[in-house]
Design a protein around this motif. Structure first.
Motif, PDB file in Angstrom:
ATOM      1  N   PHE A 146      14.695  -7.826   9.457  1.00 44.90           N
ATOM      2  CA  PHE A 146      14.198  -7.924   8.084  1.00 44.90           C
ATOM      3  C   PHE A 146      12.746  -7.441   8.007  1.00 44.90           C
ATOM      4  O   PHE A 146      12.363  -6.758   7.053  1.00 44.90           O
ATOM      5  N   GLU A 147      11.949  -7.771   9.015  1.00 43.12           N
ATOM      6  CA  GLU A 147      10.548  -7.338   9.024  1.00 43.12           C
ATOM      7  C   GLU A 147      10.443  -5.820   9.132  1.00 43.12           C
ATOM      8  O   GLU A 147       9.570  -5.211   8.517  1.00 43.12           O
ATOM      9  N   ALA A 148      11.333  -5.204   9.925  1.00 44.06           N
ATOM     10  CA  ALA A 148      11.313  -3.743  10.073  1.00 44.06           C
ATOM     11  C   ALA A 148      11.581  -3.067   8.731  1.00 44.06           C
ATOM     12  O   ALA A 148      10.928  -2.074   8.378  1.00 44.06           O
ATOM     13  N   ILE A 149      12.528  -3.608   7.985  1.00 44.35           N
ATOM     14  CA  ILE A 149      12.825  -3.053   6.655  1.00 44.35           C
ATOM     15  C   ILE A 149      11.638  -3.262   5.720  1.00 44.35           C
ATOM     16  O   ILE A 149      11.266  -2.377   4.943  1.00 44.35           O
ATOM     17  N   GLU A 150      11.024  -4.437   5.809  1.00 42.89           N
ATOM     18  CA  GLU A 150       9.863  -4.745   4.971  1.00 42.89           C
ATOM     19  C   GLU A 150       8.699  -3.808   5.277  1.00 42.89           C
ATOM     20  O   GLU A 150       8.006  -3.328   4.375  1.00 42.89           O
ATOM     21  N   ILE A 151       8.480  -3.539   6.557  1.00 40.26           N
ATOM     22  CA  ILE A 151       7.398  -2.631   6.955  1.00 40.26           C
ATOM     23  C   ILE A 151       7.645  -1.235   6.407  1.00 40.26           C
ATOM     24  O   ILE A 151       6.739  -0.586   5.876  1.00 40.26           O
ATOM     25  N   ARG A 152       8.882  -0.768   6.546  1.00 38.69           N
ATOM     26  CA  ARG A 152       9.209   0.557   6.008  1.00 38.69           C
ATOM     27  C   ARG A 152       8.974   0.608   4.496  1.00 38.69           C
ATOM     28  O   ARG A 152       8.388   1.561   3.964  1.00 38.69           O
ATOM     29  N   GLY A 153       9.397  -0.443   3.781  1.00 36.55           N
ATOM     30  CA  GLY A 153       9.189  -0.485   2.332  1.00 36.55           C
ATOM     31  C   GLY A 153       7.719  -0.523   1.963  1.00 36.55           C
ATOM     32  O   GLY A 153       7.285   0.113   0.996  1.00 36.55           O
ATOM     33  N   THR A 154       6.925  -1.255   2.755  1.00 36.58           N
ATOM     34  CA  THR A 154       5.490  -1.337   2.497  1.00 36.58           C
ATOM     35  C   THR A 154       4.821   0.017   2.698  1.00 36.58           C
ATOM     36  O   THR A 154       3.971   0.433   1.896  1.00 36.58           O
ATOM     37  N   LEU A 155       5.214   0.714   3.761  1.00 38.85           N
ATOM     38  CA  LEU A 155       4.639   2.033   4.028  1.00 38.85           C
ATOM     39  C   LEU A 155       5.059   3.047   2.963  1.00 38.85           C
ATOM     40  O   LEU A 155       4.249   3.885   2.546  1.00 38.85           O
ATOM     41  N   GLU A 156       6.306   2.975   2.521  1.00 39.02           N
ATOM     42  CA  GLU A 156       6.735   3.885   1.450  1.00 39.02           C
ATOM     43  C   GLU A 156       6.004   3.554   0.149  1.00 39.02           C
ATOM     44  O   GLU A 156       5.696   4.458  -0.642  1.00 39.02           O
ATOM     45  N   GLY A 157       5.734   2.266  -0.077  1.00 41.99           N
ATOM     46  CA  GLY A 157       4.944   1.889  -1.247  1.00 41.99           C
ATOM     47  C   GLY A 157       3.552   2.484  -1.190  1.00 41.99           C
ATOM     48  O   GLY A 157       3.028   2.997  -2.187  1.00 41.99           O
ATOM     49  N   LEU A 158       2.951   2.440  -0.004  1.00 44.80           N
ATOM     50  CA  LEU A 158       1.622   3.041   0.172  1.00 44.80           C
ATOM     51  C   LEU A 158       1.679   4.543  -0.065  1.00 44.80           C
ATOM     52  O   LEU A 158       0.785   5.112  -0.712  1.00 44.80           O
ATOM     53  N   ALA A 159       2.740   5.186   0.420  1.00 50.36           N
ATOM     54  CA  ALA A 159       2.884   6.630   0.214  1.00 50.36           C
ATOM     55  C   ALA A 159       2.964   6.952  -1.275  1.00 50.36           C
ATOM     56  O   ALA A 159       2.336   7.900  -1.760  1.00 50.36           O
ATOM     57  N   ALA A 160       3.735   6.157  -2.008  1.00 52.85           N
ATOM     58  CA  ALA A 160       3.874   6.384  -3.449  1.00 52.85           C
ATOM     59  C   ALA A 160       2.535   6.191  -4.164  1.00 52.85           C
ATOM     60  O   ALA A 160       2.166   6.958  -5.065  1.00 52.85           O
ATOM     61  N   ARG A 161       1.803   5.156  -3.758  1.00 50.31           N
ATOM     62  CA  ARG A 161       0.500   4.906  -4.404  1.00 50.31           C
ATOM     63  C   ARG A 161      -0.484   6.037  -4.118  1.00 50.31           C
ATOM     64  O   ARG A 161      -1.183   6.513  -5.029  1.00 50.31           O
ATOM     65  N   LEU A 162      -0.538   6.488  -2.868  1.00 49.96           N
ATOM     66  CA  LEU A 162      -1.445   7.588  -2.522  1.00 49.96           C
ATOM     67  C   LEU A 162      -1.079   8.851  -3.293  1.00 49.96           C
ATOM     68  O   LEU A 162      -1.961   9.571  -3.770  1.00 49.96           O
ATOM     69  N   ALA A 163       0.215   9.114  -3.394  1.00 51.94           N
ATOM     70  CA  ALA A 163       0.664  10.298  -4.130  1.00 51.94           C
ATOM     71  C   ALA A 163       0.213  10.228  -5.584  1.00 51.94           C
ATOM     72  O   ALA A 163      -0.279  11.210  -6.154  1.00 51.94           O
ATOM     73  N   ALA A 164       0.370   9.046  -6.185  1.00 54.02           N
ATOM     74  CA  ALA A 164      -0.004   8.882  -7.589  1.00 54.02           C
ATOM     75  C   ALA A 164      -1.510   9.006  -7.774  1.00 54.02           C
ATOM     76  O   ALA A 164      -1.988   9.663  -8.707  1.00 54.02           O
ATOM     77  N   GLU A 165      -2.272   8.384  -6.894  1.00 53.80           N
ATOM     78  CA  GLU A 165      -3.727   8.369  -7.060  1.00 53.80           C
ATOM     79  C   GLU A 165      -4.359   9.727  -6.754  1.00 53.80           C
ATOM     80  O   GLU A 165      -5.338  10.118  -7.388  1.00 53.80           O
ATOM     81  N   ARG A 166      -3.805  10.434  -5.778  1.00 57.55           N
ATOM     82  CA  ARG A 166      -4.368  11.730  -5.402  1.00 57.55           C
ATOM     83  C   ARG A 166      -3.872  12.853  -6.300  1.00 57.55           C
ATOM     84  O   ARG A 166      -4.513  13.888  -6.417  1.00 57.55           O
ATOM     85  N   GLY A 167      -2.705  12.645  -6.899  1.00 65.06           N
ATOM     86  CA  GLY A 167      -2.106  13.682  -7.731  1.00 65.06           C
ATOM     87  C   GLY A 167      -1.248  14.620  -6.910  1.00 65.06           C
ATOM     88  O   GLY A 167      -1.558  14.896  -5.744  1.00 65.06           O
ATOM     89  N   VAL A 168      -0.158  15.080  -7.487  1.00 68.16           N
ATOM     90  CA  VAL A 168       0.748  15.988  -6.787  1.00 68.16           C
ATOM     91  C   VAL A 168       0.987  17.222  -7.653  1.00 68.16           C
ATOM     92  O   VAL A 168       0.777  17.211  -8.863  1.00 68.16           O
TER      93      VAL A 168
END
Length: 253
Positions: free
Chosen positions: A86-108
């Motif tokens: 469960f923690e492995a899935i949570e970590i992956r989701g957290t990292l993908e969340g960070l990726a989405a936030r960086l993409a939004a803040e930096r602009g694509v």
């Protein structure tokens, strides 16, 4: 002479990749038991390749988290508790969340948005065409493609490396538990929710709503949590989980 050296290097790379794939397959299919010691010489005989590719394969699988080094030398097959899965899935989701936030803040770029939108349109079309018997292999392919595009939007090599490591665990990748989901009477509903989240995160990125994009992707990982909870109570479902042989299940009343 140069060409001969290049051919030799190509053969070495091929042997190494072959050893990695074969060793990973042995681990994931349970042919090497959790906790079992794995040595270079043992794998040289079993895989039919030389020691150098086997050594590289063992190190690579340790990096992926499927093996762990032991003090006396060599490696052993990793065992995972339910909590760790469960923690492995949570970590992956957290990292993908960070990726989405960086993409939004930096602009694509418009090209990146268009590529992601085209991928989602392909999933939409697949779901419209096959409402009762969806082509899961094609869905898994497109789902993985969308998640890869999303991570690429963050434009962060460090984050990409961490996500690759997190997703290397077979039960933690974005599409790992889709086969379990396919056995649920709610499959179409769950797929619809997941696809709506895909559309929503892309819209949030396009609007540069970083916090919203991050929250959506973290919530998106909860679908995998739900599928795993289902699998852990049903052996037939559990057999569909990649790497299930490595998971030590707790005794249930």
């Amino acid at each position: 002479m140069i060409k001969a050296a290049e051919n030799g290097n190509d053969r070495s790379v091929t042997q190494t990749v072959r050893a990695q794939l074969a060793l990973r397959d042995l681990v994931l299919r349970g042919e090497l038991n959790p906790g079992e010691r794995v040595s270079e010489l043992q794998m040289v005989e079993r895989l039919g390749v030389s020691r150098t590719p086997v050594r590289s394969a063992l190190i690579r699988l340790e990096e992926e988290g499927l093996l762990e080094a032991i003090p006396s030398g060599g490696f052993s097959v990793k065992t995972f508790s339910e909590k760790e899965v469960f923690e492995a899935i949570e970590i992956r989701g957290t990292l993908e969340g960070l990726a989405a936030r960086l993409a939004a803040e930096r602009g694509v770029s418009r090209t990146e948005i268009r590529n992601a939108a085209n991928c989602l349109e392909a999933i939409d079309e697949l779901m419209r065409r096959d409402t009762t018997d969806i082509d899961l292999s094609r869905y898994v392919e497109l789902n993985a493609q969308f998640h890869e595009i999303l991570v690429g939007m963050a434009d962060s090599q460090a984050l990409t490396r961490q996500l690759e490591r997190a997703s290397a665990l077979p039960f933690a990748s974005p599409s790992a538990l889709v086969p379990v989901q396919s056995r649920s009477p709610e499959m179409n509903y769950i797929l619809s929710v997941a696809q709506d989240q895909h559309h929503c995160v892309l819209a949030a990125i396009e609007r540069r709503e970083g916090a919203r994009a991050e929250a959506i992707m973290r919530e998106h990982a909860r679908i995998a949590h739900r599928n795993l909870e289902r699998a852990l109570t049903n052996q037939r479902d559990m057999d569909l989980v990649p790497g299930s042989a490595l998971i030590k299940r707790r005794i249930r009343a």
